[in-house]
Scaffold this motif. Structure first.
Motif, short mmCIF file in Angstrom:
data_model
loop_
_atom_site.label_atom_id
_atom_site.label_comp_id
_atom_site.label_asym_id
_atom_site.label_seq_id
_atom_site.Cartn_x
_atom_site.Cartn_y
_atom_site.Cartn_z
N GLY A 24 0.82 -1.21 0.00
CA GLY A 24 0.00 0.00 0.00
C GLY A 24 0.85 1.26 0.00
O GLY A 24 0.54 2.23 -0.69
N LYS A 25 1.96 1.26 0.76
CA LYS A 25 2.85 2.41 0.79
C LYS A 25 3.52 2.62 -0.56
O LYS A 25 3.61 3.75 -1.05
CB LYS A 25 3.91 2.25 1.87
CG LYS A 25 4.82 3.46 2.00
CD LYS A 25 5.85 3.25 3.08
CE LYS A 25 6.78 4.42 3.24
NZ LYS A 25 7.14 5.17 2.10
N VAL A 26 3.95 1.53 -1.19
CA VAL A 26 4.58 1.63 -2.51
C VAL A 26 3.57 2.17 -3.52
O VAL A 26 3.91 3.02 -4.35
CB VAL A 26 5.14 0.25 -2.95
CG1 VAL A 26 5.54 0.27 -4.41
CG2 VAL A 26 6.31 -0.14 -2.08
N ARG A 27 2.32 1.70 -3.46
CA ARG A 27 1.29 2.17 -4.37
C ARG A 27 1.04 3.67 -4.18
O ARG A 27 0.94 4.42 -5.15
CB ARG A 27 0.00 1.38 -4.15
CG ARG A 27 -1.11 1.76 -5.09
CD ARG A 27 -2.38 0.94 -4.87
NE ARG A 27 -2.75 0.87 -3.47
CZ ARG A 27 -2.92 -0.27 -2.79
NH1 ARG A 27 -2.74 -1.43 -3.38
NH2 ARG A 27 -3.26 -0.24 -1.52
N ASP A 28 1.00 4.12 -2.93
CA ASP A 28 0.80 5.55 -2.65
C ASP A 28 1.99 6.38 -3.13
O ASP A 28 1.81 7.47 -3.68
CB ASP A 28 0.56 5.78 -1.16
CG ASP A 28 -0.74 5.17 -0.68
OD1 ASP A 28 -1.61 4.87 -1.53
OD2 ASP A 28 -0.90 4.99 0.55
N ASP A 29 3.21 5.87 -2.91
CA ASP A 29 4.40 6.59 -3.37
C ASP A 29 4.44 6.69 -4.89
O ASP A 29 4.80 7.73 -5.45
CB ASP A 29 5.67 5.88 -2.87
CG ASP A 29 5.89 6.05 -1.38
OD1 ASP A 29 5.21 6.90 -0.77
OD2 ASP A 29 6.73 5.31 -0.83
N LEU A 30 4.04 5.62 -5.57
CA LEU A 30 4.01 5.64 -7.03
C LEU A 30 2.98 6.64 -7.54
O LEU A 30 3.25 7.39 -8.48
CB LEU A 30 3.71 4.25 -7.58
CG LEU A 30 3.64 4.12 -9.10
CD1 LEU A 30 4.97 4.50 -9.73
CD2 LEU A 30 3.24 2.72 -9.49
N ALA A 31 1.82 6.70 -6.91
CA ALA A 31 0.80 7.67 -7.32
C ALA A 31 1.30 9.10 -7.10
O ALA A 31 1.07 9.97 -7.95
CB ALA A 31 -0.49 7.42 -6.54
N ALA A 32 1.99 9.34 -5.99
CA ALA A 32 2.53 10.68 -5.73
C ALA A 32 3.60 11.04 -6.77
O ALA A 32 3.66 12.18 -7.23
CB ALA A 32 3.11 10.75 -4.32
N HIS A 33 4.42 10.08 -7.14
CA HIS A 33 5.46 10.34 -8.14
C HIS A 33 4.84 10.63 -9.51
O HIS A 33 5.29 11.53 -10.22
CB HIS A 33 6.41 9.15 -8.25
CG HIS A 33 7.46 9.32 -9.29
ND1 HIS A 33 8.48 10.23 -9.18
CD2 HIS A 33 7.63 8.71 -10.49
CE1 HIS A 33 9.24 10.17 -10.25
NE2 HIS A 33 8.74 9.26 -11.07
#
Length: 86
Positions: A24-33
């Motif tokens: 979930g954290k990786v998915r959120d970081d990817l969306a922010a990027h």
């Protein structure tokens, strides 16, 4: 036997819960990027406009160099001494 099965199930459940949080954290970081890239980087049309401006500037410099070259040729042609034969 039941306790062993419960212990293994709890371990697997804990690992799944932990990895679910990491994913979930990786998915959120990817969306922010992706949002940062969309806001910051140039569009294809903007890039083409910048490229055409740079190419016009390069052509201008090239034509100036050609002009200097022609003036130098004329200067050397005019200064050739003529030979006199006696």
């Amino acid at each position: 036997m039941f306790y062993l099965l419960a212990f293994v199930a709890a371990g697997v459940g804990g690992i799944y819960w932990r990895w679910g949080g990491v994913i979930g954290k990786v998915r959120d970081d990817l969306a922010a990027h992706k949002l940062h890239v969309a806001e910051t980087y140039t569009t294809k049309a903007g890039m083409q406009e910048q490229t055409s401006q740079i190419m016009r500037a390069i052509e201008s410099v090239g034509s100036r160099i050609d002009g200097v070259h022609e003036r130098l040729d004329r200067a050397f042609e005019a200064s050739k001494p003529s030979r006199r034969t006696t």
